[in-house]
Design an enzyme around this catalytic site. Sequence first.
Site, PDB file in Angstrom:
ATOM      1  N   GLU A   5       0.845  -1.209   0.000  1.00 26.66           N
ATOM      2  CA  GLU A   5       0.000   0.000   0.000  1.00 26.66           C
ATOM      3  C   GLU A   5       0.883   1.263   0.000  1.00 26.66           C
ATOM      4  OE1 GLU A   5      -2.282   0.459   3.603  1.00 26.66           O
ATOM      5  OE2 GLU A   5      -3.698   1.843   2.664  1.00 26.66           O
TER       6      GLU A   5
ATOM      7  N   CYS B 126      -5.823  -2.578   2.070  1.00 26.26           N
ATOM      8  CA  CYS B 126      -5.563  -2.693   3.515  1.00 26.26           C
ATOM      9  C   CYS B 126      -6.778  -2.906   4.410  1.00 26.26           C
ATOM     10  CB  CYS B 126      -4.727  -1.519   4.001  1.00 26.26           C
ATOM     11  SG  CYS B 126      -4.044  -1.877   5.634  1.00 26.26           S
TER      12      CYS B 126
ATOM     13  N   LYS C  70      -9.450   2.799  -2.290  1.00 33.12           N
ATOM     14  CA  LYS C  70      -9.662   2.149  -0.984  1.00 33.12           C
ATOM     15  C   LYS C  70     -11.058   2.478  -0.463  1.00 33.12           C
ATOM     16  CE  LYS C  70      -7.223   1.942   3.500  1.00 33.12           C
ATOM     17  NZ  LYS C  70      -5.905   2.182   4.108  1.00 33.12           N
TER      18      LYS C  70
HETATM   19  N1  LIG Z   1      -3.369   1.033   6.144  1.00 33.85           N
HETATM   20  C1  LIG Z   1      -4.407   0.701   6.876  1.00 33.85           C
HETATM   21  O1  LIG Z   1      -5.548   0.811   6.453  1.00 33.85           O
HETATM   22  N2  LIG Z   1      -4.129   0.243   8.117  1.00 33.85           N
HETATM   23  C2  LIG Z   1      -5.129   0.079   9.107  1.00 33.85           C
HETATM   24  C3  LIG Z   1      -4.753  -0.931  10.091  1.00 33.85           C
HETATM   25  C4  LIG Z   1      -5.160  -2.309   9.704  1.00 33.85           C
HETATM   26  O2  LIG Z   1      -6.109  -2.487   8.945  1.00 33.85           O
HETATM   27  O3  LIG Z   1      -4.560  -3.248  10.208  1.00 33.85           O
END
Ligand SMILES: NC(=O)NCCC(=O)O
Length: 383
Positions: free
Chosen positions: A118, A232, A195
């Site tokens: 990401e 993510c 996203k």
């Molecule tokens: N980049 C991101 O969305 N991280 C959030 C934490 C997770 O989903 O573990």
Amino acid sequence: MAGGLESLESCLEQHIPPEDLAEVKRILYGGEARKLNLPAAALSAAQERDFELQGYGFEAAPEQLRRPRIVRVGLVQNKIPLPTDTAVAVQVAALHRRIEEIVEVAAICGVNIVCFQEAWTMPFAFCTREKLPWTEFAESAEDGPTTKFCQELAKKYNMVVVSPILERDEIHGGTLWNAAVVISNSGAVLGKSRKNHIPRVGDFNESTYYMEGNTGHPVFQTQFGTIAVNICYGRHHPLNWLMFSMNGAEIIFNPSATIGTLSESLWPIEARNAAIANHCFTCPINRVGTEYYKNAFTSGDGGKAHHDLGHFYGSSYVAAPDGSRTPGLSRTQDGLLVVEMDLNLCRQVSDKWNFKMTGRYEMYADKLTEAVQPYFIPNIIKE
Ligand SMILES: NC(=O)NCCC(=O)O
């Protein structure tokens, strides 16, 4: 060692009695993925360039009417090569160089589709809540320098490239998005997937920078299979996976940036469960390392100000529709995971378990429509 344990697998190999190891792995990982014989040139290049290279394969049964549909995917996890206070353009150039040397090895390994982590062209600086210089890393998904760089890679290696970046959308007032650009092996930009779910947890202050994506659940038909990108935090949302699968995704990449204290115990479960539930392959990829910032920031919880978000624990892996999975890459090192899969396995597992056929989606569609109404009355039965 920064980040502690090297990998769960190395710990199991070291400490489980050899006579029990195969059974422990079967219970934890399902049928053992075949180890790929990777070219010696790739292994030595990876060693020289200081990244881990692992390869595994998933089998499907031979069919009479369909030929095997074999594809190799490459998952790349990497640290940021330069300190976060280095000039923006210099950091981006260093990341391009690092990815170039890893993708070159992916090409030697016959990878058809490669996916990066990401927001791969920058430090994961959203924890800071500062706008400059971090918003300067944003680029056009259609013709920004990183997309042009990936188009060259795609053409040179006949490889589909999935490139998750911080997107600047000039057509809509310079809006920022967290997006993955999908580039065909011809070099053409196939499209982008933004996203859908933005975290509001811990120091993941991404809602300061961009909104929930508005591209829905696009699936990209490539020469090597239909693919989708669930970025993510979307991995915690079963309906997000489901919708990519409803649109026909056979492989869903999950480029991520997440830290040990928050999510490491969820990591092996969620994407693997999504592969099982949706009869597809899932490919979660995590950053690796700890990224330091000059200015301290707080978590808004009364705790002390700090200079890093925490340790990104890598551990990228691939899960198959039958529930089996590869071991994870290292928790501490850069790495390339090459996985060969026969996409026929998706329909074979679907025909066995029938989750799509038994899903009762119309029942849930009706009930969800009711449940999201402001004056919804929950169905609670009382004495
Ligand atoms: N980049 C991101 O969305 N991280 C959030 C934490 C997770 O989903 O573990």
